[in-house]
Design a protein around this motif. Structure first.
Motif, PDB file in Angstrom:
ATOM      1  N   VAL B  61       0.820  -1.215   0.000  1.00  0.00           N
ATOM      2  CA  VAL B  61       0.000   0.000   0.000  1.00  0.00           C
ATOM      3  C   VAL B  61       0.858   1.273   0.000  1.00  0.00           C
ATOM      4  CG1 VAL B  61      -1.681   1.318   1.343  1.00  0.00           C
ATOM      5  CG2 VAL B  61      -2.071  -1.085   0.888  1.00  0.00           C
ATOM      6  N   PRO B  62       1.886   1.386   0.888  1.00  0.00           N
ATOM      7  CA  PRO B  62       2.695   2.609   0.802  1.00  0.00           C
ATOM      8  C   PRO B  62       3.324   2.812  -0.574  1.00  0.00           C
ATOM      9  CG  PRO B  62       3.179   1.461   2.835  1.00  0.00           C
ATOM     10  CD  PRO B  62       2.281   0.570   2.048  1.00  0.00           C
ATOM     11  N   SER B  63       3.845   1.742  -1.193  1.00  0.00           N
ATOM     12  CA  SER B  63       4.499   1.970  -2.490  1.00  0.00           C
ATOM     13  C   SER B  63       3.480   2.313  -3.573  1.00  0.00           C
ATOM     14  CB  SER B  63       5.375   0.778  -2.886  1.00  0.00           C
ATOM     15  OG  SER B  63       4.720  -0.426  -2.657  1.00  0.00           O
ATOM     16  N   ALA B  64       2.303   1.670  -3.555  1.00  0.00           N
ATOM     17  CA  ALA B  64       1.293   2.000  -4.560  1.00  0.00           C
ATOM     18  C   ALA B  64       0.780   3.426  -4.364  1.00  0.00           C
ATOM     19  CB  ALA B  64       0.132   1.008  -4.472  1.00  0.00           C
ATOM     20  N   PHE B  65       0.593   3.807  -3.100  1.00  0.00           N
ATOM     21  CA  PHE B  65       0.106   5.141  -2.766  1.00  0.00           C
ATOM     22  C   PHE B  65       1.100   6.211  -3.240  1.00  0.00           C
ATOM     23  CE2 PHE B  65      -1.129   8.580   0.062  1.00  0.00           C
ATOM     24  CZ  PHE B  65      -2.493   8.420   0.127  1.00  0.00           C
ATOM     25  N   LEU B  66       2.368   5.992  -2.897  1.00  0.00           N
ATOM     26  CA  LEU B  66       3.403   6.942  -3.287  1.00  0.00           C
ATOM     27  C   LEU B  66       3.569   6.988  -4.799  1.00  0.00           C
ATOM     28  CD1 LEU B  66       5.716   8.715  -1.920  1.00  0.00           C
ATOM     29  CD2 LEU B  66       4.125   7.579  -0.430  1.00  0.00           C
ATOM     30  N   VAL B 209       3.282   4.807   5.420  1.00  0.00           N
ATOM     31  CA  VAL B 209       2.995   5.714   4.299  1.00  0.00           C
ATOM     32  C   VAL B 209       3.671   7.066   4.535  1.00  0.00           C
ATOM     33  CG1 VAL B 209       1.198   6.996   3.090  1.00  0.00           C
ATOM     34  CG2 VAL B 209       0.820   4.606   3.637  1.00  0.00           C
ATOM     35  N   LEU B 210       3.502   7.625   5.751  1.00  0.00           N
ATOM     36  CA  LEU B 210       4.118   8.921   6.055  1.00  0.00           C
ATOM     37  C   LEU B 210       5.639   8.834   5.951  1.00  0.00           C
ATOM     38  CD1 LEU B 210       1.987  10.199   9.078  1.00  0.00           C
ATOM     39  CD2 LEU B 210       1.934  10.968   6.707  1.00  0.00           C
TER      40      LEU B 210
END
Lengths: 157, 247
Positions: B61-66, B209-210
């Motif tokens: 999720v963090p990599s897709a979000f970024l 994510v942050l």
């Protein structure tokens, strides 16, 4: 804002709007091809072609899974809570396959209304919870059912 | 306000600001990302259905979000390049594109690793996966186009137009799971509703994510500084800087 910059900004905005409209129309026209699977209602309405490899998707109906004791053959109903379609599959099912869970099956519709699948994929939903919470929820709903049953039993006496 | 905007356009001024910002971004990001990952991968409860395999969410999720955020930032920079002709905006686009490509690849890769045990397949041509693959190719296109044109100004404009054309893909990625039938599940996090996941799962996810945002910020600053030094290598301030470093 400087007039030249305003002009450039307008061009950029027009460019963006134009692309958005073009892509929007294209994806709208291709929506049936972009959809990964037909749902049972579409199949019941005859939208899915016969004898062509398609995908069907939905929930595995509770209590509909029948396993053959001799082979890996399994039969189950896939439902979208409006219509359901009978799926026949021979092979190993994914770990997450269970009654009440989502699946996407690849195969053909036969003319007797059965869907013969050669691949079954599990589709999980967006809800995540620890096992204890899931158990507690299940117990709570079971207790509710039980309370409902006993009250109806009381009135029967 | 406008003066700040114009100052930000000066490569020399940005170089100094980046120098002061970078340790904060790096250490803040490292601490948050490490905390989020350790908490998520080792201590968060397992999922009732997927068991431990859902834990890849803390990387996926963090990599897709970024990957998507970086593209949106690049699109904003592309508008600035086209309208205000600010050099620094192009420097950002050139610096961010490879990072975005790596993040998109990471999202696709972790998704495939996750898909095999849960769905039963590495890859399927559903709308979410395909639009994400298009994002990867857009990043490749931006990198290739930028490298192919040697004239700085033409390169900046061509890349900016390509980035803007590609930005329509972002809402398609976001809403693909709602507009079409897909194998990929809908979003767990929505702006208007409570996340469909308990706090002990989404808090470590939020931290990672942050953290990844800050790490991206640090890496973008670093890459932009390198790009600025290369582009401005003939100016006096860069020569003085290099001499000061040398002594």
């Amino acid at each position: 804002m400087h007039p030249i910059r305003r002009k450039r900004l307008t061009i950029v905005l027009f460019l963006l709007a134009g692309i958005a409209v073009a892509v929007g129309l294209t994806t709208y026209a291709l929506r049936q091809n972009i959809n990964l699977f037909y749902d049972p209602s579409q199949i019941a309405a005859g939208e899915a072609p016969l004898d062509v490899r398609i995908r069907a998707g939905g929930m595995v109906e509770e209590g509909s899974v029948l396993r053959d004791s001799e082979s890996l053959k399994v039969e189950f109903k896939v439902t979208d809570f409006n219509s359901s379609v009978l799926v026949e599959y021979t092979g190993i099912l994914p770990d997450l396959f269970a009654e009440g869970q989502g699946v996407v099956a690849m195969g053909r519709m036969t003319d007797n209304g059965r869907f013969v699948a050669d691949q079954v994929l599990a589709k999980h939903d967006e809800n995540y919870m620890p096992p204890e919470v899931a158990e507690a929820l299940e117990r709570a709903s079971a207790a509710k059912h039980k309370a409902g049953d006993s009250s109806s039993a009381d009135t029967a006496y | 306000m406008w003066q700040f905007f114009h100052k930000l356009g000066s490569p020399k001024w940005f170089f100094g600001i980046a120098n002061r910002l970078m340790p904060w971004l790096l250490w803040g990001g490292a601490v948050l990302l490490l905390a989020g990952l350790v908490w998520g991968l080792a201590f968060a409860p397992k999922d009732y259905l997927q068991g431990n395999s859902y834990r890849i969410i803390f990387i996926h999720v963090p990599s897709a979000f970024l990957a998507q955020s970086v593209y949106i930032m690049m699109a904003v920079a592309a508008v600035v390049t086209l309208v205000w002709r600010m050099k620094l905006a192009d420097v950002f686009v050139k610096a961010a594109a490879p990072v975005g490509a790596v993040l998109t690849f990471l999202a696709l890769f972790t998704g495939a690793v996750w898909g095999k045990p849960t769905w039963g397949t590495w890859w399927i041509w559903d709308a979410r996966l395909t639009s994400m693959l298009i994002l990867l190719f857009l990043y490749f296109g931006v990198i290739a186009l930028g490298a192919a044109i040697s004239d700085e100004k033409s390169s900046a404009r061509a890349v900016a137009v390509l980035v803007l054309v590609g930005v329509v893909n972002i809402p398609i990625i976001k809403y693909s799971v709602e507009w079409w039938n897909t194998l990929h599940q809908p979003a767990t996090f929505k702006l208007t509703e409570k996340p469909s996941m308990p706090i002990e799962m989404w808090l470590p996810l939020l931290l990672s994510v942050l953290g990844l945002y800050l790490i991206f910020g640090w890496f973008a600053c670093l890459r932009m500084q390198t790009e600025i030094l290369t582009r401005e290598r003939r100016t006096r301030w860069v020569k003085e800087l290099v001499q000061a470093e040398g002594n």
